[in-house]
Design a protein around this motif. Sequence first.
Motif, mmCIF file in Angstrom:
data_model
loop_
_atom_site.group_PDB
_atom_site.id
_atom_site.type_symbol
_atom_site.label_atom_id
_atom_site.label_comp_id
_atom_site.label_asym_id
_atom_site.label_seq_id
_atom_site.Cartn_x
_atom_site.Cartn_y
_atom_site.Cartn_z
ATOM 1 N N LEU A 232 3.332 30.632 31.839
ATOM 2 C CA LEU A 232 2.392 30.876 30.755
ATOM 3 C C LEU A 232 1.991 29.570 30.081
ATOM 4 C CD1 LEU A 232 0.880 33.070 29.255
ATOM 5 C CD2 LEU A 232 2.851 33.317 27.726
ATOM 6 N N SER A 233 2.933 28.641 30.009
ATOM 7 C CA SER A 233 2.633 27.332 29.430
ATOM 8 C C SER A 233 1.590 26.592 30.263
ATOM 9 C CB SER A 233 3.909 26.494 29.342
ATOM 10 O OG SER A 233 3.625 25.194 28.854
ATOM 11 N N ILE A 234 1.722 26.655 31.601
ATOM 12 C CA ILE A 234 0.746 26.014 32.487
ATOM 13 C C ILE A 234 -0.629 26.650 32.310
ATOM 14 C CG2 ILE A 234 0.089 25.693 34.915
ATOM 15 C CD1 ILE A 234 3.063 25.342 35.537
ATOM 16 N N VAL A 235 -0.678 27.964 32.208
ATOM 17 C CA VAL A 235 -1.941 28.664 32.012
ATOM 18 C C VAL A 235 -2.595 28.220 30.709
ATOM 19 C CG1 VAL A 235 -2.993 30.920 31.571
ATOM 20 C CG2 VAL A 235 -1.269 30.677 33.374
ATOM 21 N N ALA B 160 4.160 26.515 43.971
ATOM 22 C CA ALA B 160 3.198 27.531 43.530
ATOM 23 C C ALA B 160 2.591 27.212 42.170
ATOM 24 C CB ALA B 160 3.880 28.895 43.491
ATOM 25 N N ALA B 161 3.239 26.364 41.379
ATOM 26 C CA ALA B 161 2.686 26.010 40.073
ATOM 27 C C ALA B 161 1.333 25.319 40.205
ATOM 28 C CB ALA B 161 3.670 25.102 39.323
ATOM 29 N N VAL B 162 1.118 24.588 41.303
ATOM 30 C CA VAL B 162 -0.140 23.854 41.486
ATOM 31 C C VAL B 162 -1.311 24.794 41.772
ATOM 32 C CG1 VAL B 162 -1.339 22.126 42.873
ATOM 33 C CG2 VAL B 162 1.008 21.720 42.153
ATOM 34 N N PRO B 163 -1.232 25.688 42.780
ATOM 35 C CA PRO B 163 -2.352 26.623 42.956
ATOM 36 C C PRO B 163 -2.552 27.555 41.754
ATOM 37 C CG PRO B 163 -0.535 27.175 44.444
ATOM 38 C CD PRO B 163 -0.251 25.825 43.872
ATOM 39 N N LEU B 164 -1.490 27.810 40.973
ATOM 40 C CA LEU B 164 -1.657 28.567 39.734
ATOM 41 C C LEU B 164 -2.584 27.814 38.791
ATOM 42 C CD1 LEU B 164 -0.911 30.780 37.641
ATOM 43 C CD2 LEU B 164 1.074 29.354 37.030
ATOM 44 N N TYR B 165 -2.325 26.533 38.643
ATOM 45 C CA TYR B 165 -3.157 25.662 37.808
ATOM 46 C C TYR B 165 -4.596 25.654 38.302
ATOM 47 C CZ TYR B 165 -5.116 20.986 36.768
ATOM 48 O OH TYR B 165 -5.926 19.926 36.440
ATOM 49 N N TRP B 166 -4.793 25.496 39.608
ATOM 50 C CA TRP B 166 -6.131 25.461 40.175
ATOM 51 C C TRP B 166 -6.844 26.801 40.016
ATOM 52 C CZ3 TRP B 166 -4.640 22.460 45.261
ATOM 53 C CH2 TRP B 166 -4.579 21.099 44.964
ATOM 54 N N ALA B 167 -6.138 27.906 40.213
ATOM 55 C CA ALA B 167 -6.760 29.223 40.111
ATOM 56 C C ALA B 167 -7.235 29.507 38.689
ATOM 57 C CB ALA B 167 -5.780 30.305 40.570
ATOM 58 N N VAL B 168 -6.386 29.197 37.709
ATOM 59 C CA VAL B 168 -6.765 29.417 36.309
ATOM 60 C C VAL B 168 -7.964 28.545 35.939
ATOM 61 C CG1 VAL B 168 -6.021 29.218 33.907
ATOM 62 C CG2 VAL B 168 -4.438 30.105 35.631
ATOM 63 N N GLY B 169 -7.923 27.276 36.362
ATOM 64 C CA GLY B 169 -9.051 26.380 36.095
ATOM 65 C C GLY B 169 -10.330 26.867 36.753
ATOM 66 N N GLY B 170 -10.222 27.383 37.979
ATOM 67 C CA GLY B 170 -11.395 27.893 38.676
ATOM 68 C C GLY B 170 -12.002 29.095 38.000
ATOM 69 N N ILE B 171 -11.161 30.008 37.514
ATOM 70 C CA ILE B 171 -11.658 31.181 36.787
ATOM 71 C C ILE B 171 -12.400 30.752 35.526
ATOM 72 C CG2 ILE B 171 -10.953 33.232 35.489
ATOM 73 C CD1 ILE B 171 -8.648 33.546 37.508
ATOM 74 N N PHE B 172 -11.845 29.763 34.839
ATOM 75 C CA PHE B 172 -12.504 29.254 33.633
ATOM 76 C C PHE B 172 -13.886 28.704 33.978
ATOM 77 C CE2 PHE B 172 -13.669 26.204 30.438
ATOM 78 C CZ PHE B 172 -13.194 26.726 29.249
ATOM 79 N N ILE B 173 -13.986 27.960 35.076
ATOM 80 C CA ILE B 173 -15.263 27.358 35.468
ATOM 81 C C ILE B 173 -16.279 28.430 35.840
ATOM 82 C CG2 ILE B 173 -16.393 25.875 37.179
ATOM 83 C CD1 ILE B 173 -13.815 24.243 37.303
ATOM 84 N N ILE B 174 -15.827 29.518 36.468
ATOM 85 C CA ILE B 174 -16.738 30.613 36.806
ATOM 86 C C ILE B 174 -17.354 31.198 35.534
ATOM 87 C CG2 ILE B 174 -16.865 32.965 37.710
ATOM 88 C CD1 ILE B 174 -14.687 32.147 39.730
#
Length: 275
Positions: free
Chosen positions: A70-73, A237-251
């Motif tokens: 949750l902190s990474i998100v 897995a923490a890295v693709p979590l970071y990328w996925a959250v960032g990607g959703i934000f960009i969308i």
Amino acid sequence: MKKVSRKWVKPIIVLLIGVIPVILLSGCSTASPSNPIHSDSPGFFNHYFIYPFSYLIEFFANTFHGDYGLSIVLMTLIIRFAILPLMLNQTKKQMAMKEKLAVFQPELDALKEKYKNDVSAEARKQQQIETMQLYQKHRFNPLNIGCLPMLLQWPITLAFYYAILRTPEIAAHDFLWFSLGDKDLIMPFIAVAVYYVQFRVSQSVSAQVQYNPNKQMAFIGLLTPIMMGAFSLAMPAAVPLYWAVGGIFIIVQTILFNRMYAKPKPKPIQTTTIK
């Protein structure tokens, strides 16, 4: 040596900006979990970029009772909101540029039609000269794609990536169904799916104001999610979590910015084929 076609200049620039960071992320040894970050870590980048992010990750994790996922998100969202003004300014410039291009695109098409059957070097040179004259006439710069915000966010995104890998406490915690410190077979595909959707949304927005979409840009736009997925399979897995959250934000950001700044598709200049 044969010169690179002008139509490939912009796609190549975008490729370098979008793909090089992914390559750096995957191959930099300083991001190894065996080299944890701390307040005494030597180096300017370590001390002023990576460590502050690591500290904030731990701070928010402790606030959420040890939930590092949750902190990474939350940190990802904070970073994205921090660079939002830069992206907002970039979007305004790009929308204005695309709208201007849509107006005189028929003139460019007529110019291509004029020289399509003449493959001589002299004809290619003359076509380039006339193309540049059209650009000057309409005060259009094809290289003005707004790269500065992308360049400015590199140190931030790189530092946060390193902070994730070099904060040892992260590896000892779980989030949702996966361990943050271990490889996961699902998160990389989620990250790929998110960035593919991001690419499609971006293409859809571009098509609303661009008379003749750039096929080279569309091809290159598919490379980033593919490469990201390949690298994610070898990362915690923490890295693709970071990328996925960032990607959703960009969308979401892209959709909102389009609604804010998109104008009706300009009516192209009517022109006849140049003979």
